[in-house]
Design a protein around this motif. Structure first.
Motif, PDB file in Angstrom:
ATOM      1  N   ALA A 117       0.833  -1.204   0.000  1.00 12.57           N
ATOM      2  CA  ALA A 117       0.000   0.000   0.000  1.00 12.57           C
ATOM      3  C   ALA A 117       0.865   1.252   0.000  1.00 12.57           C
ATOM      4  O   ALA A 117       0.534   2.249  -0.640  1.00 12.57           O
ATOM      5  CB  ALA A 117      -0.924   0.000   1.205  1.00 12.57           C
ATOM      6  N   TYR A 118       1.991   1.208   0.695  1.00 14.91           N
ATOM      7  CA  TYR A 118       2.908   2.345   0.738  1.00 14.91           C
ATOM      8  C   TYR A 118       3.483   2.615  -0.649  1.00 14.91           C
ATOM      9  O   TYR A 118       3.544   3.767  -1.087  1.00 14.91           O
ATOM     10  CB  TYR A 118       4.026   2.077   1.742  1.00 14.91           C
ATOM     11  CG  TYR A 118       5.056   3.174   1.838  1.00 14.91           C
ATOM     12  CD1 TYR A 118       4.793   4.318   2.583  1.00 14.91           C
ATOM     13  CD2 TYR A 118       6.269   3.083   1.175  1.00 14.91           C
ATOM     14  CE1 TYR A 118       5.727   5.335   2.668  1.00 14.91           C
ATOM     15  CE2 TYR A 118       7.210   4.092   1.260  1.00 14.91           C
ATOM     16  CZ  TYR A 118       6.931   5.221   2.013  1.00 14.91           C
ATOM     17  OH  TYR A 118       7.856   6.226   2.090  1.00 14.91           O
ATOM     18  N   ASP A 119       3.878   1.565  -1.354  1.00 18.55           N
ATOM     19  CA  ASP A 119       4.442   1.728  -2.689  1.00 18.55           C
ATOM     20  C   ASP A 119       3.390   2.196  -3.696  1.00 18.55           C
ATOM     21  O   ASP A 119       3.698   2.946  -4.618  1.00 18.55           O
ATOM     22  CB  ASP A 119       5.077   0.423  -3.166  1.00 18.55           C
ATOM     23  CG  ASP A 119       6.305   0.047  -2.349  1.00 18.55           C
ATOM     24  OD1 ASP A 119       6.920   0.959  -1.746  1.00 18.55           O
ATOM     25  OD2 ASP A 119       6.646  -1.150  -2.306  1.00 18.55           O
ATOM     26  N   ALA A 120       2.143   1.762  -3.537  1.00 15.21           N
ATOM     27  CA  ALA A 120       1.071   2.167  -4.442  1.00 15.21           C
ATOM     28  C   ALA A 120       0.624   3.606  -4.197  1.00 15.21           C
ATOM     29  O   ALA A 120      -0.068   4.189  -5.027  1.00 15.21           O
ATOM     30  CB  ALA A 120      -0.132   1.227  -4.287  1.00 15.21           C
ATOM     31  N   PRO A 163       4.392   9.240  -4.901  1.00 11.71           N
ATOM     32  CA  PRO A 163       5.551   9.939  -4.346  1.00 11.71           C
ATOM     33  C   PRO A 163       5.384  10.201  -2.847  1.00 11.71           C
ATOM     34  O   PRO A 163       4.284  10.450  -2.377  1.00 11.71           O
ATOM     35  CB  PRO A 163       5.598  11.245  -5.132  1.00 11.71           C
ATOM     36  CG  PRO A 163       4.289  11.374  -5.807  1.00 11.71           C
ATOM     37  CD  PRO A 163       3.669  10.017  -5.874  1.00 11.71           C
ATOM     38  N   HIS A 164       6.503  10.132  -2.145  1.00  9.60           N
ATOM     39  CA  HIS A 164       6.470  10.267  -0.693  1.00  9.60           C
ATOM     40  C   HIS A 164       7.250  11.502  -0.265  1.00  9.60           C
ATOM     41  O   HIS A 164       8.251  11.862  -0.878  1.00  9.60           O
ATOM     42  CB  HIS A 164       7.062   9.018  -0.032  1.00  9.60           C
ATOM     43  CG  HIS A 164       6.401   7.762  -0.482  1.00  9.60           C
ATOM     44  ND1 HIS A 164       5.127   7.428  -0.120  1.00  9.60           N
ATOM     45  CD2 HIS A 164       6.813   6.773  -1.298  1.00  9.60           C
ATOM     46  CE1 HIS A 164       4.788   6.285  -0.688  1.00  9.60           C
ATOM     47  NE2 HIS A 164       5.800   5.866  -1.417  1.00  9.60           N
ATOM     48  N   GLY A 165       6.788  12.118   0.811  1.00  8.25           N
ATOM     49  CA  GLY A 165       7.437  13.311   1.332  1.00  8.25           C
ATOM     50  C   GLY A 165       8.560  12.967   2.299  1.00  8.25           C
ATOM     51  O   GLY A 165       8.792  11.807   2.648  1.00  8.25           O
ATOM     52  N   GLY A 200      -1.076  -7.179  12.866  1.00  6.34           N
ATOM     53  CA  GLY A 200      -0.227  -8.346  13.050  1.00  6.34           C
ATOM     54  C   GLY A 200       0.259  -8.962  11.762  1.00  6.34           C
ATOM     55  O   GLY A 200       0.663 -10.109  11.737  1.00  6.34           O
ATOM     56  N   GLY A 201       0.248  -8.210  10.681  1.00  3.52           N
ATOM     57  CA  GLY A 201       0.635  -8.744   9.389  1.00  3.52           C
ATOM     58  C   GLY A 201       2.099  -8.582   9.054  1.00  3.52           C
ATOM     59  O   GLY A 201       2.472  -8.708   7.908  1.00  3.52           O
ATOM     60  N   GLY A 202       2.930  -8.276  10.014  1.00  2.00           N
ATOM     61  CA  GLY A 202       4.361  -8.145   9.755  1.00  2.00           C
ATOM     62  C   GLY A 202       4.825  -6.715   9.780  1.00  2.00           C
ATOM     63  O   GLY A 202       4.315  -5.881  10.511  1.00  2.00           O
ATOM     64  N   GLN A 203       5.813  -6.425   8.931  1.00  2.00           N
ATOM     65  CA  GLN A 203       6.456  -5.123   8.887  1.00  2.00           C
ATOM     66  C   GLN A 203       5.760  -4.221   7.879  1.00  2.00           C
ATOM     67  O   GLN A 203       5.362  -4.658   6.811  1.00  2.00           O
ATOM     68  CB  GLN A 203       7.933  -5.300   8.508  1.00  2.00           C
ATOM     69  CG  GLN A 203       8.780  -4.083   8.694  1.00  2.00           C
ATOM     70  CD  GLN A 203       9.170  -3.836  10.136  1.00  2.00           C
ATOM     71  OE1 GLN A 203       8.790  -4.587  11.022  1.00  2.00           O
ATOM     72  NE2 GLN A 203       9.894  -2.789  10.379  1.00  2.00           N
ATOM     73  N   GLY A 204       5.624  -2.945   8.221  1.00  2.00           N
ATOM     74  CA  GLY A 204       5.023  -1.965   7.327  1.00  2.00           C
ATOM     75  C   GLY A 204       5.865  -0.709   7.282  1.00  2.00           C
ATOM     76  O   GLY A 204       6.990  -0.682   7.772  1.00  2.00           O
ATOM     77  N   ARG A 205       5.297   0.348   6.714  1.00  2.00           N
ATOM     78  CA  ARG A 205       5.979   1.632   6.613  1.00  2.00           C
ATOM     79  C   ARG A 205       5.025   2.753   6.981  1.00  2.00           C
ATOM     80  O   ARG A 205       3.832   2.670   6.720  1.00  2.00           O
ATOM     81  CB  ARG A 205       6.492   1.858   5.207  1.00  2.00           C
ATOM     82  CG  ARG A 205       7.568   0.895   4.824  1.00  2.00           C
ATOM     83  CD  ARG A 205       8.347   1.455   3.722  1.00  2.00           C
ATOM     84  NE  ARG A 205       9.522   0.614   3.513  1.00  2.00           N
ATOM     85  CZ  ARG A 205      10.369   0.825   2.559  1.00  2.00           C
ATOM     86  NH1 ARG A 205      10.187   1.830   1.738  1.00  2.00           N
ATOM     87  NH2 ARG A 205      11.406   0.050   2.422  1.00  2.00           N
ATOM     88  N   CYS A 206       5.587   3.795   7.570  1.00  2.00           N
ATOM     89  CA  CYS A 206       4.807   4.977   7.918  1.00  2.00           C
ATOM     90  C   CYS A 206       4.642   5.853   6.683  1.00  2.00           C
ATOM     91  O   CYS A 206       5.620   6.170   6.018  1.00  2.00           O
ATOM     92  CB  CYS A 206       5.508   5.782   9.011  1.00  2.00           C
ATOM     93  SG  CYS A 206       5.746   4.891  10.551  1.00  2.00           S
TER      94      CYS A 206
END
Length: 104
Positions: A49-52, A55-57, A69-75
């Motif tokens: 979802a982060y990649d989709a 562009p990120h700030g 509980g699905g593992g590692q994610g990103r803010c």
């Protein structure tokens, strides 16, 4: 009376949909690490979802543990455009269509 009842029901349905979205976001995307970021607050979402999201700030992309509980994610930041992707990756494909119906 008809107009009063119709508008009351429309407001009630809208309130229930909005309450469901806020409750889902709080349970699925809130992580203390992301909420305390300098440029934030951000949501903790899966890497897909982060990649989709596009562009990120600055300040985005810090690692976090997914609240579901699905593992590692990103803010990352979440907007109306990226909300559907985040719900789809967090809750399944049907969530994207429910989100689209809720926006109507």
């Amino acid at each position: 009376w008809y107009n009063f009842i119709e508008s009351g029901l429309a407001l009630l349905v809208s309130f229930i949909i909005n309450l469901a979205v806020v409750a889902t976001n709080a349970g699925s995307f809130y992580h203390e690490t992301c909420s305390r970021q300098e440029q934030g607050p951000y949501a903790c979402m899966s890497t897909a979802a982060y990649d989709a999201n596009g562009p990120h700030g600055a300040g985005e992309g810090a690692p976090c543990d997914l609240p579901t509980g699905g593992g590692q994610g990103r803010c990352g930041s979440m907007s109306l455009q990226s909300e559907g992707y985040a719900l789809q990756h967090g809750l399944g494909d049907a969530a994207l269509y429910i989100w689209a119906f809720g926006l109507l």
